[in-house]
Design a protein around this motif. Structure first.
Motif, short mmCIF file in Angstrom:
data_model
loop_
_atom_site.label_atom_id
_atom_site.label_comp_id
_atom_site.label_asym_id
_atom_site.label_seq_id
_atom_site.Cartn_x
_atom_site.Cartn_y
_atom_site.Cartn_z
N LEU A 712 14.35 44.69 -10.42
CA LEU A 712 13.27 44.17 -11.15
C LEU A 712 12.22 44.91 -11.79
O LEU A 712 11.26 44.72 -12.38
N GLY A 713 12.38 46.27 -11.15
CA GLY A 713 11.41 47.32 -11.63
C GLY A 713 10.16 47.57 -10.61
O GLY A 713 10.03 46.71 -9.65
N ASP A 714 9.84 48.81 -10.66
CA ASP A 714 8.61 49.29 -9.57
C ASP A 714 7.43 48.56 -10.01
O ASP A 714 7.07 48.41 -11.03
N SER A 715 6.36 48.52 -9.00
CA SER A 715 5.17 47.69 -9.27
C SER A 715 3.97 48.40 -8.42
O SER A 715 4.39 48.48 -7.22
N LEU A 716 2.93 48.57 -8.91
CA LEU A 716 1.87 49.28 -8.25
C LEU A 716 0.53 48.46 -8.70
O LEU A 716 0.64 47.84 -9.66
N ASP A 717 -0.33 48.53 -7.90
CA ASP A 717 -1.80 47.76 -8.18
C ASP A 717 -2.65 49.17 -8.55
O ASP A 717 -2.91 49.69 -7.66
N LEU A 718 -3.13 49.19 -9.82
CA LEU A 718 -3.70 50.46 -10.34
C LEU A 718 -4.96 49.91 -10.90
O LEU A 718 -5.19 48.74 -11.33
N VAL A 719 -6.03 51.00 -10.93
CA VAL A 719 -7.44 50.56 -11.44
C VAL A 719 -7.52 51.28 -12.88
O VAL A 719 -7.25 52.82 -12.88
N PRO A 720 -7.95 50.67 -13.89
CA PRO A 720 -8.06 51.36 -15.25
C PRO A 720 -9.65 52.14 -15.01
O PRO A 720 -10.39 51.58 -14.68
N ILE A 721 -9.63 53.53 -15.30
CA ILE A 721 -10.78 54.26 -15.19
C ILE A 721 -11.07 55.15 -16.73
O ILE A 721 -12.08 55.68 -16.65
N GLY A 722 -10.30 54.67 -17.76
CA GLY A 722 -10.77 55.52 -18.68
C GLY A 722 -9.50 54.99 -20.04
O GLY A 722 -8.59 54.41 -19.66
N VAL A 750 -7.77 58.47 -8.05
CA VAL A 750 -7.07 59.54 -8.46
C VAL A 750 -6.22 59.00 -9.60
O VAL A 750 -5.28 58.30 -9.44
N ALA A 751 -6.45 59.75 -10.96
CA ALA A 751 -5.68 59.26 -12.13
C ALA A 751 -4.10 59.47 -11.80
O ALA A 751 -3.60 60.60 -11.37
N VAL A 752 -3.26 58.53 -12.32
CA VAL A 752 -1.88 58.74 -12.05
C VAL A 752 -0.85 58.79 -13.10
O VAL A 752 0.00 59.32 -13.47
N CYS A 753 -1.37 57.73 -14.27
CA CYS A 753 -0.69 57.68 -15.52
C CYS A 753 -1.45 57.10 -16.69
O CYS A 753 -2.53 56.60 -16.38
N LYS A 754 -0.83 57.17 -17.96
CA LYS A 754 -1.33 56.29 -18.93
C LYS A 754 -0.54 55.31 -19.57
O LYS A 754 0.64 55.41 -19.31
N CYS A 755 -0.92 54.23 -19.61
CA CYS A 755 -0.35 52.86 -20.01
C CYS A 755 -0.61 52.38 -21.29
O CYS A 755 -1.77 52.24 -21.69
N MET A 756 0.34 52.06 -22.16
CA MET A 756 -0.03 51.50 -23.38
C MET A 756 1.03 50.36 -23.85
O MET A 756 1.44 50.05 -25.12
N SER A 757 1.97 50.06 -22.84
CA SER A 757 2.66 48.90 -23.06
C SER A 757 2.46 47.58 -22.17
O SER A 757 1.81 47.73 -21.24
N GLY A 758 2.98 46.42 -22.58
CA GLY A 758 2.80 45.30 -21.91
C GLY A 758 1.58 44.37 -22.29
O GLY A 758 1.27 43.41 -22.06
N ARG A 808 4.17 47.94 -13.74
CA ARG A 808 5.43 48.14 -13.31
C ARG A 808 5.92 49.53 -14.30
O ARG A 808 5.71 49.62 -15.27
N GLY A 809 6.81 50.14 -13.61
CA GLY A 809 7.28 51.42 -14.18
C GLY A 809 9.02 51.72 -13.89
O GLY A 809 9.33 51.18 -13.28
N ALA A 810 9.41 52.50 -14.79
CA ALA A 810 10.51 52.99 -14.75
C ALA A 810 11.09 53.49 -13.54
O ALA A 810 11.96 53.41 -12.79
N ASP A 811 10.27 54.54 -13.16
CA ASP A 811 10.53 55.43 -11.79
C ASP A 811 9.24 56.26 -11.68
O ASP A 811 8.17 56.54 -12.51
N PHE A 835 7.08 55.43 -17.94
CA PHE A 835 7.04 54.18 -18.79
C PHE A 835 6.38 53.16 -17.97
O PHE A 835 7.06 52.21 -17.72
N PRO A 836 4.93 53.27 -17.75
CA PRO A 836 4.40 52.25 -16.84
C PRO A 836 4.08 51.03 -18.11
O PRO A 836 4.03 51.42 -19.16
N ARG A 837 4.00 49.81 -17.45
CA ARG A 837 3.94 48.47 -18.26
C ARG A 837 2.97 47.61 -17.61
O ARG A 837 3.23 47.22 -16.50
N PHE A 838 2.17 47.11 -18.18
CA PHE A 838 1.24 46.28 -17.78
C PHE A 838 1.89 44.77 -17.35
O PHE A 838 2.51 44.15 -18.16
#
Length: 894
Positions: A712-722, A750-758, A808-811, A835-838
């Motif tokens: 179903l895809g990986d999922s994390l709870d992340l905080v938007p910081i910028g 701690v920043a982990v990725c940029k998201c622009m999908s979803g 959710r991300g691909a990996d 490939f993070p996705r909101f």
């Protein structure tokens, strides 16, 4: 198709500025604009009267011949090139530019401002415009200080060496507590502790990020306070932790930023424009006040501030209510600032702005408090610490060897080893008591009266005082659950999409009842759920044998007709404060899943199987006749003894329902075999207790969410910081958005990725409204707590950390720019999400509930174990490939 490359990590150290958490920025701008208009109206009557009497009530036109506009221009020109400007230099420049002498002097020293004579209406006198300031700027250019991670500070002391405003000097608190002698302080026993000592502590804390150093500083500080003046211990705990009361108390400081600015302006005599320019330099309210008062002295010295006095003043501010409360609060702030000296000013204002940023998190405070009680027991204990007590350390201190200067060199020291064991026992005790009874008032009182030995008996689990809840550890598949729990019996329960709640109730005098509801963050939400309070009264009426209880439950919105589950969004539509029973529009059901207290008996140490049996036998389901009344039920569950096929079928039921997934809970305590992490390691037996563990994310509670499961895809709870400005049709929106994990050990994001999908168009618009550029929630530099480590990911604008998003991300992939999980799987690189996705916003979660670097590392390790082809590392190249059609289609899934 456009690409946006991540900024490479610069080798040049970047200057960091500590900035105010500007949650009232709009009021700040309004204050400055209104003050600018007032200052242009001319001199006040009181200023004129003071000038005619010969007393310098504020700097007059002779000292400041420039108009406010000219001063603004001077500030703008200086600040455009240099950050090293100090207030005294600016004042001298203004005077010289007018071809007049510098500030009036008395006996060769600058004449001081009598701030005691300032009032709310007084403003500095404005004179004619003078453009000669331009030449003076060129002649007096000063060099910027070198880039530093420390907050901006003036290189000039606030007062001359012979000034009575100079603070006393103290010994360094950053040394090994075994080598620190609290008796060396020149204090009289039972005399109140000066606030200057706490300011010294805070200043020392702000200069280090070392956890060991922070613990040493806090430990030595608390030892001195408990030794000389025990009543100052409680105020010190609250002031160091930047709070006023227990977390479940509704008491808040309620101090608007405009009040602080007005008080600083009254104190310094500066125009609002000059104050704003100075704030631009310092970027921090404490530094602003420090610089603004650097050339101000009272004609009559004020008594020194005391820790107890400062705390009482804060309480007075918090309790100010009704008409005229703003003036009352400002008067208290002004009195504090007038009496404050040196570093006291800086940290007093940071406390008022609730932005200390010294790294004294709760865990550090409790650890330091425990160590302080071991090393220096309070002098007023009812009984002395017996020599056979596990916390008696008087005989050890003289035998402990000094720490070697070379930190890598280890020296055998049995006495220090024994002392560390006593520290560990004391820390475990204090933390255990606090998580069950989170109240500094009660904790300090118990420690001062009976010490560590009598702590448990004095602070038991109590109805009406919330305990910190047990937390579940995320898992990604049923296979992982069986691997982690082995053959130990467990139960699988529905994880409902609602609001977690602690239900506290007790009968009083056989008739009336005491009922309290607390959130997972210990906030009192009793007024939000009057229907649940009525439900508790019904439970008491139907079960005469029940006198008191504490339940752990989930409050979920349900259909009033058939009781079917509704979404969390519908639950969030309920009003949050002072709700009346007749106003309830959304029906809820209380799904109880644990019991921690029943009829005076604490059940935390009993296995979950026994606790669940009591819950089900003593609290039967309740379906009231009135459709809008709250319901009571137990969570749906399935036992592992029924077989794996039954568990898998139950999981599919959860997937097809409106629940979030499953909670897996160990029924009985046991042990599992832990595989070695290195060849030289041996197989170990890891105990898994089925007890209720407050404030712990335990392996006995595992959560399996739909979006965590492989397939179903990986999922994390992340905080938007910028974020960055978007391209193309997204030019008016934020895209991409920088996301971060929460590092609980470092107390930062701690920043982990940029998201622009979803994201939908509607979401983009709402996001821009929540984070408009250069506002209280969006700035070009980070200025809020908690601190954000962006590594090589440098956004154009920084967001105030305040939301949690499910992503959710691909990996998970190794990244050369991300610092998330740095060192956990690679010694030189961190991890990122490809490939993070909101997915959705998590309104039920706070920043500290976000995914951790450890969880991210476990996800990566799980991928490695499954042999997934990662296809190379993430080089930070993200492609915005989503089209308009895709966005509109996604809106239905959100």
């Amino acid at each position: 198709m456009s690409k946006r490359s991540l900024a490479s990590r610069s080798s040049v150290p970047r200057k960091k500025k500590t900035k105010l958490e500007t949650h009232q920025q709009s009021r700040l701008d309004s204050f400055f604009n209104n003050s600018r208009q007032r200052s242009s109206s001319g001199p006040s009557n009181k200023g004129e009267a003071a000038a005619s009497s010969g007393t310098t009530a504020a700097v007059t036109d002779d000292a400041f011949p420039l108009t406010a506009i000219a001063r603004d221009e001077a500030y703008a020109r200086l600040l455009a090139d240099e950050d090293g400007l100090t207030l005294d230099v600016l004042l001298r420049l203004e005077a010289e530019a007018s071809h007049k002498s510098p500030l009036p002097t008395t006996n060769g020293k600058p004449e001081v401002i009598d701030v005691d004579m300032l009032d709310d209406d007084e403003q500095p006198v404005a004179g004619p415009s003078n453009r000669a300031i331009e030449k003076s700027i060129a002649d007096h250019r000063i060099e910027s200080p070198p880039a530093s991670s420390q907050p901006y500070k003036s290189t000039k002391p606030a007062f001359s060496s012979d000034s009575p405003n100079i603070l006393p000097t103290y010994e360094s608190l950053c040394i090994d507590p075994t080598a620190f002698d609290p008796g060396s302080l020149d204090w009289s026993p039972n005399s109140p502790i000066p606030y200057s000592f706490l300011a010294h502590t805070l200043s020392t804390l702000s200069a280090t990020k070392s956890r060991i150093a922070i613990l040493n500083i806090l430990t030595n500080c608390l030892r001195c306070i408990s030794r000389y003046h025990p009543p100052s211990l409680l105020p010190a705990l609250y002031l160091l932790s930047n709070s006023l009361s227990p977390p479940y108390s509704p008491l808040e400081l309620g101090l608007g930023y405009s009040i602080i600015l007005k008080a600083i302006q009254q104190l310094s005599g500066l125009t609002s424009a000059a104050l704003k320019r100075l704030y631009t330099v310092t970027g921090d309210p404490g530094d602003l006040a420090y610089e603004a008062k650097s050339n101000v002295r009272t004609l009559i010295p004020h008594p020194p501030l005391l820790i107890t006095g400062v705390y009482e003043s804060l309480l007075k501010i918090a309790f100010s209510r009704g008409q005229g409360a703003a003036k009352q609060k400002q008067a208290v702030v002004e009195k504090l600032l007038v009496a404050a000296r040196g570093e006291e000013i800086r940290y007093l204002v940071r406390t008022l702005a609730q932005n200390l940023r010294v790294g004294a998190v709760r865990t550090s405070m409790l650890t330091a408090l425990a160590r302080a009680m071991v090393l220096t027991p309070p002098s007023q204990l009812e009984v002395s610490v017996p020599t056979d007590s596990p916390f008696h350390a008087a005989d050890l201190l003289s035998a402990v060897k000094p720490l070697p200067s070379n930190a890598k060199k280890k020296v055998s020291d049995p006495a220090r080893d024994e002392l560390n064991e006593k520290f560990a026992q004391a820390e475990a005790l204090v933390k255990k008591v606090y998580v069950q009874h989170p109240n500094y008032d009660h904790l300090a009182k118990a420690l001062l009266e009976a010490g560590l030995d009598g702590l448990t008996e004095r602070l038991p689990l109590t109805v009406g005082i919330p305990l910190l809840p047990t937390l579940g550890s995320p898992t990604r598949s049923l296979d992982e659950i069986y691997d982690r729990l082995g053959f130990l019996p467990f139960t699988a329960e529905f994880k409902y999409d609602g609001q977690r709640a602690q239900v506290h109730a007790a009968r009083e005098d056989g008739s009336s009842s005491q009922i309290k509801l607390f959130s997972r963050h210990l906030e009192d939400m009793t007024d939000k759920y009057p229907d649940v309070c009525t439900l508790v009264e019904t439970i008491f009426a139907q079960s005469p044998n029940i006198q008191s209880f504490i339940l752990d439950a989930e409050i979920v919105a349900v259909d009033p007709v058939d009781g079917s589950l509704k979404t969390f969004q519908e639950l969030s539509n309920r009003a949050r404060k002072d709700v009346q029973l007749d106003d309830v529009k959304v029906t809820v059901c209380v799904f109880a899943f644990d019991i921690m207290y029943l009829n005076g008996e604490i059940l935390l140490g009993k296995p979950f199987r026994e606790r669940r049996s009591l819950l089900r036998s003593q609290f039967p389901p309740i379906i009231p006749q009135h459709k809008s009344a709250a319901r009571f039920d137990h969570v749906r569950s399935c036992e592992s003894e029924d077989g794996r096929e039954a568990v898998e079928e139950f999981w599919q039921t959860a997937v097809n329902s409106r629940s979030e997934g499953l909670m897996i809970k160990l029924l009985d305590s046991g042990e599992i075999l832990q595989e070695p992490t290195a060849k030289k390691d041996k197989v170990r037996r890891k105990p898994l207790p089925a007890t209720y563990e407050p404030d712990k994310r335990t392996s006995a509670w595992l959560k399996l969410k739909k979006d965590y499961v492989i397939g179903l895809g990986d999922s994390l709870d992340l905080v938007p910081i910028g974020a960055w400005h978007g391209n193309g049709r997204k030019a008016n929106w934020w895209s991409p958005i920088l996301l971060a994990v929460w590092d609980p050990d470092a107390g930062k994001l701690v920043a982990v990725c940029k998201c622009m999908s979803g994201f939908t168009d509607t979401f983009y618009k709402a996001l821009k409204e929540r984070y408009p550029p250069d506002s209280e929630t969006c700035a070009r530099e980070p200025r809020w707590d908690p601190e954000c480590d962006t590594g090589g990911l440098k956004p154009e604008f920084y967001f105030k950390p305040q939301e949690v998003w499910e992503i959710r991300g691909a990996d998970v992939t190794i990244s050369p720019v991300s610092m998330a999980a740095y060192g956990l799987v690679s010694k030189t690189r961190g991890l990122s999400l490809r490939f993070p996705r909101f997915i959705k916003e998590r309104e039920d979660k706070g920043l500290e509930d976000a995914s951790t670097p450890q969880f991210l590392a476990r996800m990566w390790e799980s991928q490695q174990g499954q042999g997934k082809d990662l296809g190379g590392v993430d080089e930070g190249e993200l492609v915005d490939v989503i089209g308009d059609t895709d966005i509109e289609e996604e809106s239905s899934g959100d």
